[in-house]
Design a protein around this motif. Structure first.
Motif, PDB file in Angstrom:
ATOM      1  N   HIS A 229     -43.424 -11.968  12.502  1.00  0.00           N
ATOM      2  CA  HIS A 229     -42.148 -11.355  12.164  1.00  0.00           C
ATOM      3  C   HIS A 229     -42.076 -10.923  11.230  1.00  0.00           C
ATOM      4  O   HIS A 229     -41.823  -9.549  10.423  1.00  0.00           O
ATOM      5  CB  HIS A 229     -41.396 -10.580  13.375  1.00  0.00           C
ATOM      6  CG  HIS A 229     -40.357 -11.987  13.280  1.00  0.00           C
ATOM      7  ND1 HIS A 229     -40.950 -12.933  13.969  1.00  0.00           N
ATOM      8  CD2 HIS A 229     -39.033 -11.878  13.213  1.00  0.00           C
ATOM      9  CE1 HIS A 229     -39.696 -13.833  14.278  1.00  0.00           C
ATOM     10  NE2 HIS A 229     -39.152 -12.772  13.720  1.00  0.00           N
ATOM     11  N   LYS A 230     -41.965 -12.601  10.747  1.00  0.00           N
ATOM     12  CA  LYS A 230     -41.108 -12.722   9.690  1.00  0.00           C
ATOM     13  C   LYS A 230     -40.772 -12.375   8.309  1.00  0.00           C
ATOM     14  O   LYS A 230     -40.086 -12.441   7.118  1.00  0.00           O
ATOM     15  CB  LYS A 230     -40.894 -14.400   9.445  1.00  0.00           C
ATOM     16  CG  LYS A 230     -40.525 -15.297  10.507  1.00  0.00           C
ATOM     17  CD  LYS A 230     -39.473 -16.034   9.904  1.00  0.00           C
ATOM     18  CE  LYS A 230     -38.757 -16.662  11.339  1.00  0.00           C
ATOM     19  NZ  LYS A 230     -39.271 -17.019  12.445  1.00  0.00           N
TER      20      LYS A 230
ATOM     21  N   GLN B 201     -43.042 -20.498  10.416  1.00  0.00           N
ATOM     22  CA  GLN B 201     -42.578 -19.557   9.749  1.00  0.00           C
ATOM     23  C   GLN B 201     -42.514 -18.966   8.851  1.00  0.00           C
ATOM     24  O   GLN B 201     -43.290 -17.962   8.286  1.00  0.00           O
ATOM     25  CB  GLN B 201     -42.460 -18.631  11.826  1.00  0.00           C
ATOM     26  CG  GLN B 201     -43.508 -19.080  12.704  1.00  0.00           C
ATOM     27  CD  GLN B 201     -43.245 -19.756  13.716  1.00  0.00           C
ATOM     28  OE1 GLN B 201     -42.301 -20.666  13.547  1.00  0.00           O
ATOM     29  NE2 GLN B 201     -43.265 -19.349  15.002  1.00  0.00           N
TER      30      GLN B 201
ATOM     31  N   SER C  36     -33.413 -15.248   8.794  1.00  0.00           N
ATOM     32  CA  SER C  36     -33.215 -14.974  10.001  1.00  0.00           C
ATOM     33  C   SER C  36     -31.213 -14.445  10.444  1.00  0.00           C
ATOM     34  O   SER C  36     -31.031 -14.559   8.899  1.00  0.00           O
ATOM     35  CB  SER C  36     -33.015 -15.805  11.173  1.00  0.00           C
ATOM     36  OG  SER C  36     -32.802 -15.054  13.065  1.00  0.00           O
TER      37      SER C  36
ATOM     38  N   GLY D 237     -33.967 -17.329  18.136  1.00  0.00           N
ATOM     39  CA  GLY D 237     -33.498 -17.904  18.041  1.00  0.00           C
ATOM     40  C   GLY D 237     -32.110 -18.307  17.656  1.00  0.00           C
ATOM     41  O   GLY D 237     -31.410 -18.864  17.465  1.00  0.00           O
ATOM     42  N   GLY D 238     -32.704 -17.263  15.842  1.00  0.00           N
ATOM     43  CA  GLY D 238     -31.422 -17.285  15.103  1.00  0.00           C
ATOM     44  C   GLY D 238     -30.694 -15.645  15.654  1.00  0.00           C
ATOM     45  O   GLY D 238     -29.992 -15.162  15.478  1.00  0.00           O
ATOM     46  N   GLY D 239     -32.291 -14.687  15.922  1.00  0.00           N
ATOM     47  CA  GLY D 239     -32.156 -13.665  16.988  1.00  0.00           C
ATOM     48  C   GLY D 239     -32.653 -12.606  15.998  1.00  0.00           C
ATOM     49  O   GLY D 239     -32.728 -11.074  16.465  1.00  0.00           O
ATOM     50  N   SER D 240     -33.419 -13.005  15.333  1.00  0.00           N
ATOM     51  CA  SER D 240     -33.913 -11.533  13.936  1.00  0.00           C
ATOM     52  C   SER D 240     -34.973 -11.393  14.466  1.00  0.00           C
ATOM     53  O   SER D 240     -35.275  -9.758  14.949  1.00  0.00           O
ATOM     54  CB  SER D 240     -34.250 -11.902  12.591  1.00  0.00           C
ATOM     55  OG  SER D 240     -35.712 -12.868  12.471  1.00  0.00           O
ATOM     56  N   ASN D 241     -36.072 -10.724  15.100  1.00  0.00           N
ATOM     57  CA  ASN D 241     -37.029 -10.393  15.756  1.00  0.00           C
ATOM     58  C   ASN D 241     -36.189 -10.097  17.127  1.00  0.00           C
ATOM     59  O   ASN D 241     -37.173  -8.513  17.425  1.00  0.00           O
ATOM     60  CB  ASN D 241     -38.682 -11.613  16.518  1.00  0.00           C
ATOM     61  CG  ASN D 241     -38.305 -11.835  17.529  1.00  0.00           C
ATOM     62  OD1 ASN D 241     -38.436 -11.428  18.720  1.00  0.00           O
ATOM     63  ND2 ASN D 241     -37.460 -12.701  18.220  1.00  0.00           N
TER      64      ASN D 241
HETATM   65  C1  PLP Z   1     -39.246 -17.855  13.919  1.00  0.00           C
HETATM   66  C2  PLP Z   1     -39.284 -17.077  14.626  1.00  0.00           C
HETATM   67  C3  PLP Z   1     -38.567 -17.185  16.639  1.00  0.00           C
HETATM   68  C4  PLP Z   1     -37.693 -16.986  16.492  1.00  0.00           C
HETATM   69  O1  PLP Z   1     -36.829 -15.834  15.119  1.00  0.00           O
HETATM   70  P1  PLP Z   1     -35.690 -15.102  15.542  1.00  0.00           P
HETATM   71  O2  PLP Z   1     -34.518 -14.563  14.134  1.00  0.00           O
HETATM   72  O3  PLP Z   1     -34.963 -15.181  16.569  1.00  0.00           O
HETATM   73  O4  PLP Z   1     -37.061 -14.146  14.919  1.00  0.00           O
HETATM   74  C5  PLP Z   1     -39.509 -16.482  17.091  1.00  0.00           C
HETATM   75  N1  PLP Z   1     -40.401 -15.922  17.228  1.00  0.00           N
HETATM   76  C6  PLP Z   1     -41.007 -16.369  16.057  1.00  0.00           C
HETATM   77  C7  PLP Z   1     -42.831 -16.714  16.142  1.00  0.00           C
HETATM   78  C8  PLP Z   1     -40.623 -16.801  14.659  1.00  0.00           C
HETATM   79  O5  PLP Z   1     -41.310 -17.043  13.692  1.00  0.00           O
END
Ligand code: PLP
Length: 453
Positions: free
Chosen positions: A112-113, A140, A230, A265-269
């Motif tokens: 998603h990044k 990623q 994130s 992880g940091g919460g973005s997805n």
């Molecule tokens: C970076 C990443 C995460 C963790 O980051 P979030 O901000 O929590 O989404 C999770 N899954 C994938 C595949 C990532 O690249």
């Protein structure tokens, strides 16, 4: 065997605006504080490291923020992403639950990044920035920003957490193919990195350390800004394209999720898939549940404190109120590198503290088992991070079976695992172990939290 169903949208369905949950929060977010004065910061304080357009999004309370046309043009390369009904998985589990997943692995970086890397690169380019420094955990985010840098003609410097740099040589090759520079962190190119190496020459690094190095580089150079993949409001905002598309796709399916699940992880997805639905709950009183899944080895939401803390290890960033394990905490080197962050997005922390988001944690081997089961049913190998969401979804589906109820479960399959096959090899060979986080180290890191009035 019943086939899985894919819900596809057309290019005209790529959202024209992102959704800003700040407009619908029942209680506003606590202010972000200056690390020196402990007073709320303003846009000017962030100007040395972020472009102004991004800063204004960070503090905005407008519900809809327009997506610039050049950003939508790049999104078109892989968006709208597909949403699937996982009928084969449902059948394998024998569950009455209706399982849906949104697949973000179709982006060029495999996660998603790029949804936020593209607009961040665009806004930097618009404001005349030449170079962006950043950090990456599993690789990623660095890959995504490298890709965005190639699209918009920006130089990209990526500080990659050392343990991942060593485990994932192909991620580095990916970034370099797009023209980015990739540096193992802690490095000797910054003061922050040198300070860590002086203390511990064998440091495997952490996101907190890598952030310090990238922020330092951006603060030191006039032509260089910093980008975060994130945690911050604008990043979560950009990711809402995921949930906005999913809303239309659920409508095509004639269904609505009872539960929305994502790894954090940091919460973005998680925010990306959850916030548009959570906004409907906040505005319209729906009773959808939101489940944030994290690793037991880095249990920020389930074991951390909701307190003001720094975003990085060297304490260069402003103070934000979030769930945290302490900025000095270095999680063990488990395989979901993207989930190894000591903090959590302030918006997610706030909504979890208010009870709208329910966190839970799992160990890595049970997550890999779930990922393998998913792959065999659906044909997609999830990223190790995404396996946490898969595990929670399978657990919920089995609970539906036990209780004889049919719920609609929607999870975000935030990336594929094609760069993570070493982790799958280790799992298949029985070499993966579940590491517990070090409680005394967390206690020590939490004791060092800044005291804020
Ligand atoms: C970076 C990443 C995460 C963790 O980051 P979030 O901000 O929590 O989404 C999770 N899954 C994938 C595949 C990532 O690249």
């Amino acid at each position: 065997m019943s086939d899985s169903v894919k819900y596809l949208l057309g290019e005209q369905d790529i959202p024209k605006s992102w959704y800003n949950i700040n407009a619908d929060l029942p209680v506003p977010l606590p202010p972000v504080l200056h690390p020196g004065t402990l007073q709320p910061i303003g846009p000017a304080d962030l100007a040395p490291i972020f472009p102004m357009a991004v800063i204004m999004q960070e503090v905005s309370v407008e519900r809809e923020i327009e997506i610039p046309e050049p950003v939508r043009a790049v999104y078109r390369q892989w968006r709208p992403s597909p949403l699937y009904r996982a009928r084969r998985l449902e059948q394998a589990l024998g569950t009455p639950a209706r399982i849906y997943y949104k697949y973000e692995g179709v982006s060029p970086a495999g996660s998603h990044k790029p949804n936020t890397a593209i607009p961040q690169a665009f806004y930097n380019k618009e404001e005349g920035v030449k170079r962006i420094a950043t950090e990456t955990g599993a690789g990623q985010w660095g890959s995504s920003l490298a890709l965005a840098g190639a699209f918009f003609g920006l130089e990209i410097d990526v500080f990659m957490v050392k343990v991942s740099f060593q485990q994932k040589p192909y991620r580095r090759a990916f970034m370099e193919t797009f023209g980015a520079r990739c540096i193992a962190s802690p490095s000797d190119t910054t003061e922050a990195g040198r300070a860590i190496l002086a203390q511990n020459p064998n440091s495997t690094g952490s996101l907190g350390i890598a952030i310090s190095e990238a922020v330092e580089m951006a603060a030191r150079r006039d032509d260089t800004k910093y980008a975060l993949g994130s945690v911050l409001n604008h990043v979560l905002l950009h990711q809402t394209v995921i949930g906005l598309e999913a809303q239309k796709q659920m409508e095509m399916a004639g269904d609505y999720p009872d539960m929305v699940i994502g790894c954090t992880g940091g919460g973005s997805n998680f925010a990306g898939i959850a916030f548009p639905f959570l906004g409907e709950r906040l505005r319209e009183g729906r009773n959808t549940e939101f489940v944030a899944v994290e690793p037991s080895a880095c249990p920020t939401l389930t074991k951390g404190l909701f307190a003001y803390d720094f975003g990085d290890t060297a304490h260069l960033t402003p103070l934000v109120k979030m769930y945290t394990l302490g900025s000095g905490f270095v999680p063990p080197g488990f395989h979901a590198g993207g989930l190894r962050y000591h903090g959590m997005a302030p918006q997610i922390s706030h909504l979890a503290a208010l009870g709208y988001i329910k966190p839970r944690s799992y160990h890595q081997t049970e997550c890999f088992a779930a990922g393998v089961q998913f792959a065999r049913a659906e044909g997609i190998i999830p990223a190790p991070e995404a396996n946490h969401a898969v595990k929670a979804t399978i657990d919920e589906a089995l609970k539906c079976k036990e209780e004889g109820v049919s719920k609609a479960l929607l999870f975000n399959l935030c990336g594929h695992g094609h760069f993570d096959m070493q982790a799958y090899s280790d799992y298949v060979a029985g070499k993966l172990v579940d590491q517990a986080y070090d409680e005394s180290e967390v206690a020590m890191a939490l004791a060092g939290l800044p005291s804020v009035g």
